[in-house]
Design an enzyme around this catalytic site. Structure first.
Site, PDB file in Angstrom:
ATOM      1  N   CYS A 148       0.819  -1.211   0.000  1.00 48.87           N
ATOM      2  CA  CYS A 148       0.000   0.000   0.000  1.00 48.87           C
ATOM      3  C   CYS A 148       0.858   1.267   0.000  1.00 48.87           C
ATOM      4  O   CYS A 148       1.991   1.258   0.468  1.00 48.87           O
ATOM      5  CB  CYS A 148      -0.875   0.032   1.239  1.00 48.87           C
ATOM      6  SG  CYS A 148      -1.871  -1.437   1.447  1.00 48.87           S
ATOM      7  N   ARG A 203       5.171   0.012  -6.509  1.00 48.90           N
ATOM      8  CA  ARG A 203       5.088  -0.879  -5.351  1.00 48.90           C
ATOM      9  C   ARG A 203       4.072  -1.999  -5.564  1.00 48.90           C
ATOM     10  O   ARG A 203       4.065  -2.969  -4.819  1.00 48.90           O
ATOM     11  CB  ARG A 203       4.678  -0.075  -4.106  1.00 48.90           C
ATOM     12  CG  ARG A 203       5.680   0.992  -3.728  1.00 48.90           C
ATOM     13  CD  ARG A 203       5.062   1.965  -2.763  1.00 48.90           C
ATOM     14  NE  ARG A 203       4.771   1.328  -1.498  1.00 48.90           N
ATOM     15  CZ  ARG A 203       5.581   1.339  -0.446  1.00 48.90           C
ATOM     16  NH1 ARG A 203       6.720   1.981  -0.527  1.00 48.90           N
ATOM     17  NH2 ARG A 203       5.255   0.757   0.673  1.00 48.90           N
ATOM     18  N   TRP A 206      -2.967  -2.572  -1.553  1.00 48.69           N
ATOM     19  CA  TRP A 206      -2.557  -3.927  -1.942  1.00 48.69           C
ATOM     20  C   TRP A 206      -3.182  -4.841  -0.900  1.00 48.69           C
ATOM     21  O   TRP A 206      -2.779  -4.851   0.257  1.00 48.69           O
ATOM     22  CB  TRP A 206      -1.035  -4.023  -1.957  1.00 48.69           C
ATOM     23  CG  TRP A 206      -0.560  -5.220  -2.691  1.00 48.69           C
ATOM     24  CD1 TRP A 206      -0.442  -5.359  -4.036  1.00 48.69           C
ATOM     25  CD2 TRP A 206      -0.158  -6.468  -2.143  1.00 48.69           C
ATOM     26  NE1 TRP A 206       0.017  -6.613  -4.349  1.00 48.69           N
ATOM     27  CE2 TRP A 206       0.198  -7.319  -3.206  1.00 48.69           C
ATOM     28  CE3 TRP A 206      -0.060  -6.956  -0.843  1.00 48.69           C
ATOM     29  CZ2 TRP A 206       0.638  -8.612  -3.024  1.00 48.69           C
ATOM     30  CZ3 TRP A 206       0.377  -8.253  -0.658  1.00 48.69           C
ATOM     31  CH2 TRP A 206       0.721  -9.062  -1.747  1.00 48.69           C
ATOM     32  N   ASN A 254      -1.607   2.220   6.079  1.00 46.13           N
ATOM     33  CA  ASN A 254      -0.703   1.121   5.699  1.00 46.13           C
ATOM     34  C   ASN A 254      -0.405   0.327   6.958  1.00 46.13           C
ATOM     35  O   ASN A 254      -0.231   0.922   8.024  1.00 46.13           O
ATOM     36  CB  ASN A 254       0.632   1.663   5.175  1.00 46.13           C
ATOM     37  CG  ASN A 254       0.518   2.201   3.771  1.00 46.13           C
ATOM     38  OD1 ASN A 254      -0.553   2.206   3.185  1.00 46.13           O
ATOM     39  ND2 ASN A 254       1.637   2.670   3.241  1.00 46.13           N
ATOM     40  N   GLY A 255      -0.291  -0.977   6.841  1.00 42.54           N
ATOM     41  CA  GLY A 255       0.024  -1.797   8.014  1.00 42.54           C
ATOM     42  C   GLY A 255      -1.098  -2.778   8.297  1.00 42.54           C
ATOM     43  O   GLY A 255      -2.000  -2.968   7.467  1.00 42.54           O
ATOM     44  N   GLU A 267      16.899 -24.869  -4.921  1.00 37.49           N
ATOM     45  CA  GLU A 267      16.575 -23.449  -5.021  1.00 37.49           C
ATOM     46  C   GLU A 267      17.789 -22.646  -5.518  1.00 37.49           C
ATOM     47  O   GLU A 267      17.650 -21.764  -6.362  1.00 37.49           O
ATOM     48  CB  GLU A 267      16.073 -22.947  -3.658  1.00 37.49           C
ATOM     49  CG  GLU A 267      15.840 -21.449  -3.543  1.00 37.49           C
ATOM     50  CD  GLU A 267      14.799 -20.901  -4.502  1.00 37.49           C
ATOM     51  OE1 GLU A 267      14.095 -21.676  -5.177  1.00 37.49           O
ATOM     52  OE2 GLU A 267      14.727 -19.662  -4.606  1.00 37.49           O
ATOM     53  N   LYS A 272      17.691 -20.586  -9.051  1.00 39.98           N
ATOM     54  CA  LYS A 272      17.894 -19.134  -9.091  1.00 39.98           C
ATOM     55  C   LYS A 272      19.054 -18.779 -10.015  1.00 39.98           C
ATOM     56  O   LYS A 272      18.982 -17.835 -10.784  1.00 39.98           O
ATOM     57  CB  LYS A 272      18.132 -18.643  -7.665  1.00 39.98           C
ATOM     58  CG  LYS A 272      17.658 -17.282  -7.323  1.00 39.98           C
ATOM     59  CD  LYS A 272      16.181 -17.007  -7.414  1.00 39.98           C
ATOM     60  CE  LYS A 272      15.238 -18.092  -7.139  1.00 39.98           C
ATOM     61  NZ  LYS A 272      13.921 -17.931  -6.879  1.00 39.98           N
ATOM     62  N   GLU A 275      17.928 -19.100 -13.683  1.00 43.96           N
ATOM     63  CA  GLU A 275      16.989 -18.057 -14.093  1.00 43.96           C
ATOM     64  C   GLU A 275      17.677 -16.726 -14.362  1.00 43.96           C
ATOM     65  O   GLU A 275      17.326 -16.017 -15.295  1.00 43.96           O
ATOM     66  CB  GLU A 275      15.985 -17.785 -12.958  1.00 43.96           C
ATOM     67  CG  GLU A 275      14.928 -18.812 -12.771  1.00 43.96           C
ATOM     68  CD  GLU A 275      14.023 -18.399 -11.632  1.00 43.96           C
ATOM     69  OE1 GLU A 275      12.872 -18.063 -11.907  1.00 43.96           O
ATOM     70  OE2 GLU A 275      14.469 -18.400 -10.473  1.00 43.96           O
ATOM     71  N   HIS A 302      25.835 -41.235  -7.928  1.00 44.94           N
ATOM     72  CA  HIS A 302      25.031 -42.048  -8.846  1.00 44.94           C
ATOM     73  C   HIS A 302      24.905 -41.404 -10.230  1.00 44.94           C
ATOM     74  O   HIS A 302      24.057 -41.797 -11.018  1.00 44.94           O
ATOM     75  CB  HIS A 302      23.645 -42.300  -8.254  1.00 44.94           C
ATOM     76  CG  HIS A 302      23.704 -43.017  -6.941  1.00 44.94           C
ATOM     77  ND1 HIS A 302      24.031 -44.344  -6.843  1.00 44.94           N
ATOM     78  CD2 HIS A 302      23.526 -42.577  -5.672  1.00 44.94           C
ATOM     79  CE1 HIS A 302      24.031 -44.702  -5.567  1.00 44.94           C
ATOM     80  NE2 HIS A 302      23.724 -43.641  -4.836  1.00 44.94           N
ATOM     81  N   LYS A 312       6.253 -13.246 -14.340  1.00 40.30           N
ATOM     82  CA  LYS A 312       6.069 -13.240 -12.886  1.00 40.30           C
ATOM     83  C   LYS A 312       4.938 -14.167 -12.476  1.00 40.30           C
ATOM     84  O   LYS A 312       5.018 -14.847 -11.473  1.00 40.30           O
ATOM     85  CB  LYS A 312       5.790 -11.807 -12.413  1.00 40.30           C
ATOM     86  CG  LYS A 312       5.680 -11.666 -10.898  1.00 40.30           C
ATOM     87  CD  LYS A 312       7.012 -11.941 -10.221  1.00 40.30           C
ATOM     88  CE  LYS A 312       6.919 -12.114  -8.727  1.00 40.30           C
ATOM     89  NZ  LYS A 312       8.018 -12.944  -8.201  1.00 40.30           N
TER      90      LYS A 312
HETATM   91  C1  F6R Z   1      11.462 -18.816  -9.423  1.00 41.15           C
HETATM   92  C2  F6R Z   1      10.091 -18.407  -9.670  1.00 41.15           C
HETATM   93  C3  F6R Z   1       9.119 -19.419 -10.141  1.00 41.15           C
HETATM   94  C4  F6R Z   1       7.859 -19.371  -9.280  1.00 41.15           C
HETATM   95  C5  F6R Z   1       6.781 -20.305  -9.848  1.00 41.15           C
HETATM   96  C6  F6R Z   1       5.555 -20.341  -8.966  1.00 41.15           C
HETATM   97  O1  F6R Z   1      12.255 -17.749  -9.030  1.00 41.15           O
HETATM   98  O2  F6R Z   1       9.753 -17.269  -9.482  1.00 41.15           O
HETATM   99  O3  F6R Z   1       9.674 -20.696 -10.137  1.00 41.15           O
HETATM  100  O4  F6R Z   1       8.202 -19.737  -7.983  1.00 41.15           O
HETATM  101  O5  F6R Z   1       6.418 -19.870 -11.124  1.00 41.15           O
HETATM  102  O6  F6R Z   1       4.982 -19.085  -8.845  1.00 41.15           O
HETATM  103  P1  F6R Z   1       3.907 -18.791  -7.732  1.00 41.15           P
HETATM  104  O7  F6R Z   1       4.615 -18.846  -6.414  1.00 41.15           O
HETATM  105  O8  F6R Z   1       3.386 -17.414  -8.028  1.00 41.15           O
HETATM  106  O9  F6R Z   1       2.861 -19.850  -7.833  1.00 41.15           O
END
Ligand code: F6R
Length: 628
Positions: free
Chosen positions: A2, A27, A74, A100-101, A501, A505, A508, A524, A623
């Site tokens: 927010c 934001r 938000w 906000n909060g 993970e 990362k 990506e 293996h 995203k």
């Molecule tokens: C990795 C990444 C993706 C998401 C995946 C699930 O950095 O961003 O692997 O984690 O697409 O996305 P959500 O969490 O929005 O379901």
């Protein structure tokens, strides 16, 4: 997250408020609203969607006013809608609030105010603030009795003393139309000092176009801005009694940043900003939920299904990518500490493998966006088969939250960078709380064990902060290895998911081929890749599988591979074996993935930046993946 803007000055308020809201758009938000005040009363206009839409609505109305407040929301409590958008106001349209909060005791306050005749029209926690102020301002107001009775500033102070939670607030009062009252506790707020005008904002980005001179409010401070005067005083006294009301002398600061940097809070990328938000991410995800002194993990969103949860004999977690990696950590936690069998499924596979679920199975989606098509489809499949469906989701009102029976929100604000970092930290934290919650509901966890876990969770924000002290070392490692074509990430037990993970990362963000494996699997197959200078990242905190990881390190070392280790502070043995070490503070085994993830997120970030890539928007990725 927010955003708040307030304006008082010689100019027309609405366009300046809109300009401020536009500067806060980065934001992320789902709805917006504005309230301006003049001798005729208060005009309040709200809309769902972009600020541009609100602007169009405003253009249709001519409102002469030099004072107003505005907000981008938000959603946290209640889905995005016109009613739930701020400003919130009272039945008599006297008090208008942007907030906000999170107000933790809002339900209790709402119930009390309802008994006094206050009518609530939103699902938000914020609305209660307006009613509470009104109640303090004019406790006996009836429809027939509309005369001002109170003292605006005193009423706000009295109301805030009843509130438990976090707030940044800007408030106007129709009966005292010459001022704005602003207050802060746990949510940032500043006052920009322009030429014959003051702009209140939750973020310097909103004022930067008009002034660079600002006063920052501290927690527990209230400001009354009246014409050219600003009076700042304390809401609470040191001993909890009535604060003196004495003015506090505030320093005027000069902002040296431009608009671009401010929206990223001084970081070069949203990804860096979001990684560094980890301490507050942990605080926000656990606020009101982690009550160590009472051995209690309070997950309000699961209360409605507590009875069903007592009867589950199995939990299936469905998720994708990073969210699935968090789920894997949860699998280890819940099985070991809560004694409930857990399986983690690729959401995209779940419905195609004819899953066997029944009403004693809970299927839980983990999703930052709440919109991932595969995860949503998995939940729909589980519902068809009568399973109890749950969610850990960041975006309030998203499809997965609507589709599931119950769930827990992350409460960490929007994640803007495409690669998920802060959501991963928050998801694991919530899974740790869920472990305690389930362990206790199933009577598989003692109060002592619960207390130990919860106390350790409380210590995490500080521990996480200390990891950032090693950023120079991480940058150096990134420079050293950024030209490698391949990486292996290896870990065991709780940190096998951390290896996945770390590898995900790096792939990506830097487009370097990386694989994550359990350390024990290396021999293996993956070990065939090792050759001189091939980098392997081992996640080796001092835990129950430490010695097993050391054997893996020795195997790579014997083949002249390079070794980067994430190790526990004070581990001298590792420093002798590894080429490079990043140290993390000591914590209990099940929480090590939280501390270990941060250096790996930073390593991926610095390698990506070092290679000159747009780390906030990596190629080919979106995203929110709303297609199957
Ligand atoms: C990795 C990444 C993706 C998401 C995946 C699930 O950095 O961003 O692997 O984690 O697409 O996305 P959500 O969490 O929005 O379901």
């Amino acid at each position: 997250m927010c955003g708040i803007v307030g304006y008082i000055g010689k100019n027309e308020a609405a366009p300046i408020l809109l300009e401020g809201l536009k500067r806060l758009e980065y934001r992320g938000y789902d709805s917006a609203g504005i309230a301006v005040i003049n001798s005729a009363g208060v005009k309040c206009i709200k809309s769902v969607g972009r600020v541009k839409k609100l602007e169009k609505l405003l253009l249709k109305k001519k409102i002469g006013s030099n004072i107003g407040i505005a907000h981008t929301r938000w959603a946290t409590h209640g889905k995005p809608s016109i009613a739930n958008a701020h400003p919130h106001f009272t039945t008599h349209k006297n008090i208008f609030v942007v907030h906000n909060g999170i107000i933790e005791n809002y339900q209790e306050l709402k119930d009390q105010l309802k008994k006094k005749g206050h009518k609530f029209v939103t699902d938000t926690d914020s609305e209660v603030i307006a009613h509470l102020i009104e109640d303090c301002y004019h406790p006996t107001r009836k429809d027939s009795d509309d005369k001002p009775k109170g003292h605006f500033e005193k009423a706000v102070k009295a109301a805030l003393k009843k509130i438990i939670g976090a707030y940044g607030l800007a408030i106007i009062c129709r009966d005292e139309p010459d001022k704005i009252v602003a207050a802060r506790y746990g949510s940032p707020l500043l006052i920009g000092i322009g030429k014959k005008e003051k702009i209140i904002a939750s973020d310097a980005a909103a004022v930067i176009g008009r002034t660079k001179k600002v006063i920052y409010l501290e927690d527990g401070e209230i400001a009354v801005i009246n014409g050219s005067k600003i009076k700042v005083s304390n809401i609470y006294s040191a001993k909890g009694s009535e604060a003196s009301g004495k003015s506090i002398k505030k320093k005027i600061n000069t902002i040296t940043w431009g608009q671009d940097e401010i929206s990223k809070a001084g970081y070069n990328h949203f990804m860096a900003k979001e990684i560094h938000e980890a301490p507050e991410v942990i605080i926000n995800s656990t606020r009101g939920r982690c009550i160590a002194a009472r051995s209690l993990a309070k997950l309000g969103g699961l209360e409605s299904v507590k009875k069903e949860l007592k009867n589950i004999s199995r939990l299936i977690i469905v998720a994708c990518g990073t969210a699935r990696n968090a789920g894997l950590v949860g699998e280890y936690m819940i099985e070991e500490a809560a004694g409930i069998p857990v399986e983690v499924e690729y959401a995209s596979e779940f419905r195609y493998r004819g899953p066997i679920v029944n009403k004693n199975t809970a299927v839980m989606a983990i999703s930052q966006s709440g919109e991932t098509a595969d995860t949503l489809a998995a939940i729909k499949e589980a519902k068809k088969q009568d399973a109890l469906t749950l969610g850990i989701v960041n975006v309030v009102g998203s499809s997965i939250t609507r589709e599931t029976d119950a769930g827990v929100y992350n409460h960490i604000g929007p994640e803007i960078a495409v690669a998920s970092t802060k959501a991963y930290i928050s998801e694991i934290i919530i899974l740790a709380l869920l472990t305690v919650f389930l362990g206790k509901t199933h009577k598989n966890m003692s109060a002592k064990k619960a207390k130990e876990i919860l106390y350790e969770i409380e210590k995490l924000p500080k521990k996480v902060q200390s990891i950032f002290g090693q950023e120079q070392i991480i940058k150096k490692i990134a420079r050293k290895y950024k030209r490698s074509d391949n990486f292996l990430y290896l870990g065991r037990k709780y940190n096998y998911p951390t290896a996945l993970e770390g590898a995900l990362k790096l792939k990506e963000i830097s487009y370097i081929h990386a694989e994550g494996h359990p350390t024990g699997e290396m021999k293996h197959g993956p070990i065939a890749m090792i050759e001189p200078d091939f980098p392997s990242v081992f996640i080796t905190p001092k835990d129950s599988v430490y010695e097993k990881n050391i054997s893996g390190i020795e195997e790579v070392k014997a083949r002249d591979g390079k070794i980067i280790c994430i190790a526990t502070q004070g581990d001298k043995k590792i420093s002798k074996l590894a080429d490079d070490v990043i140290y993390i503070p000591k914590t209990i085994e099940m929480l090590t993935p939280i501390l270990a993830a941060l250096p790996l997120h930073l390593l991926a970030y610095y390698i990506g930046v070092g290679k000159g890539y747009n780390v906030d928007k990596p190629r080919n990725l979106a995203k929110s993946v709303t297609v199957e």
